[in-house]
Design an enzyme around this catalytic site. Structure first.
Site, PDB file in Angstrom:
ATOM      1  N   TYR A 136       0.638  -1.218   0.007  1.00  0.00           N
ATOM      2  CA  TYR A 136      -0.023  -0.116   0.012  1.00  0.00           C
ATOM      3  C   TYR A 136       1.039   1.297   0.188  1.00  0.00           C
ATOM      4  CZ  TYR A 136      -3.810  -3.210   1.281  1.00  0.00           C
ATOM      5  OH  TYR A 136      -4.887  -4.077   1.434  1.00  0.00           O
ATOM      6  N   PRO A 157     -16.026  -4.287   2.046  1.00  0.00           N
ATOM      7  CA  PRO A 157     -17.448  -4.478   2.289  1.00  0.00           C
ATOM      8  C   PRO A 157     -18.518  -3.666   2.224  1.00  0.00           C
ATOM      9  CG  PRO A 157     -16.223  -3.743   4.387  1.00  0.00           C
ATOM     10  CD  PRO A 157     -15.208  -3.834   3.203  1.00  0.00           C
ATOM     11  N   LEU A 158     -18.267  -2.490   1.636  1.00  0.00           N
ATOM     12  CA  LEU A 158     -19.109  -1.737   0.844  1.00  0.00           C
ATOM     13  C   LEU A 158     -19.135  -1.894  -0.456  1.00  0.00           C
ATOM     14  CD1 LEU A 158     -18.815   1.467   3.614  1.00  0.00           C
ATOM     15  CD2 LEU A 158     -20.468  -0.472   3.496  1.00  0.00           C
ATOM     16  N   GLY A 159     -18.591  -2.731  -1.071  1.00  0.00           N
ATOM     17  CA  GLY A 159     -18.684  -2.785  -2.621  1.00  0.00           C
ATOM     18  C   GLY A 159     -17.994  -1.675  -3.268  1.00  0.00           C
ATOM     19  N   ARG A 160     -16.587  -1.590  -2.757  1.00  0.00           N
ATOM     20  CA  ARG A 160     -15.772  -0.363  -3.316  1.00  0.00           C
ATOM     21  C   ARG A 160     -16.737   0.798  -3.430  1.00  0.00           C
ATOM     22  NH1 ARG A 160     -11.451  -3.297  -5.398  1.00  0.00           N
ATOM     23  NH2 ARG A 160     -11.478  -5.417  -5.661  1.00  0.00           N
ATOM     24  N   GLY A 161     -17.247   0.940  -2.315  1.00  0.00           N
ATOM     25  CA  GLY A 161     -17.924   2.231  -2.216  1.00  0.00           C
ATOM     26  C   GLY A 161     -19.291   2.451  -2.693  1.00  0.00           C
ATOM     27  N   GLY A 170     -22.795   4.656  -1.599  1.00  0.00           N
ATOM     28  CA  GLY A 170     -23.072   6.066  -2.512  1.00  0.00           C
ATOM     29  C   GLY A 170     -22.065   6.624  -3.538  1.00  0.00           C
TER      30      GLY A 170
END
Length: 317
Positions: free
Chosen positions: A55, A201-205, A209
């Site tokens: 990273y 876990p938030l679907g790549r954002g 939203g």
């Protein structure tokens, strides 16, 4: 913050913090702001911090060191090796002869004498997973690492890794938006006694939203053309459900993942203190709202397949 136990006895906060975005993937970030965010996360019980040697080509580990200098005993630190980022691009390397040096370099950048959870970031196609894990096990014996993990493995690779040394956690993409690991990796992990740490876990954002340009969405077919339009329509339905319970779509999505089992510890990432607070509050979302979510956003309703970009895209995470 609730505590959960992964695999062979690693106890961590139920919600971790994925730190990658503080160094790469989502545009420039200010280090002072990032350090303040990390302190705020720890203050609120988000004490499971996830980084990697790749990273920012080491920048992320050095950034965490600025916080660990005063708060090492308060946190669980996970880092990874196996993706090497340099001037010549990105490559995979998990050769056992080089793993000790990768570990020593991470320890130095983090400013600590032990890594709580050390992951094989990706299986090196040129190295049997048993050989990589064997070298990692020697780091546990040497006292440089406490627990081992693997990332983005298939069930066979996971079983072969566990046969060499206990594995505390498997890290894979998993969210309401991407559920493929439910078919094979999740059952295998539970059969083998391995905890599950979902990244993105938030679907790549998307589930929060965020759908604009970003390095980790630009080559993802789930964010292009008709698939993007269909997924945004489904997000609208999720938001409508969330509004009923006065929560956000992100909180609802995280609560859904937390409810998959006490062996699941999601790693949402953020650079925004308000978003951090929002994520933490996901632990209080009513169970009734979570129970209704599968009907509103069933697995089969999502569009697009990450497979066409996984070799490139997922190897950069």
């Amino acid at each position: 913050m609730e505590k959960r136990t992964l695999g062979d006895g690693l106890t961590v906060a139920a919600l971790g913090l994925g730190c990658m975005g503080l160094s790469q993937g989502y545009g420039p970030a200010d280090d002072a702001t990032s350090v303040a965010l990390l302190h705020t996360a720890i203050d609120h019980g988000v004490t499971f911090l996830d980084t990697a040697q790749s990273y920012g080509a080491g920048h992320n580990e050095r950034l965490l060191a600025r916080v660990l200098a005063d708060r090492r005993d308060e946190v669980t630190v996970a880092t990874k090796f196996g993706i090497v980022r340099g001037d010549d691009g990105v490559r995979l390397d998990a050769h056992p002869d080089r793993i000790p040096a990768y570990c020593d370099a991470s320890l130095a950048r983090l400013g600590t004498d032990v890594i709580d959870l050390y992951y094989l970031h990706r299986v090196d196609p040129d190295v049997p997973v048993e050989e990589s894990v064997g070298a990692m096990a020697a780091l546990v014996t040497a006292g440089k690492v406490r627990h081992l993990g693997v990332s983005e493995v298939d069930p066979d690779q996971l079983a072969r890794a566990v046969a060499v040394h206990p594995i505390a956690a498997v890290q894979s993409e998993w969210s309401l938006f991407w559920r493929e690991i439910e078919d094979d990796v999740v059952p295998a992990a539970r059969r083998l006694g391995v905890g599950i740490v979902p990244y993105s876990p938030l679907g790549r954002g998307l589930l929060a939203g965020s759908t604009g340009p970003a390095a980790f969405r630009d080559n993802d077919p789930r964010f292009a053309g008709p698939a993007r339009d269909a997924n945004l329509a489904l997000l609208s339905d999720i938001r409508a459900l969330a509004d009923e319970y006065r929560v956000t779509s992100a909180q609802l999505a995280l609560a859904w993942l937390l409810a998959r089992g006490t062996d699941v510890v999601p790693l949402p990432g953020t650079r925004n203190p308000a978003r951090l607070a929002e994520n933490i509050a996901a632990t209080a979302v009513p169970a009734e709202a979570v129970d209704r979510l599968d009907a509103v956003a069933p697995r089969t309703a999502w569009s697009g397949d990450r497979a066409s970009f996984a070799a490139y895209g997922s190897a950069r995470t």
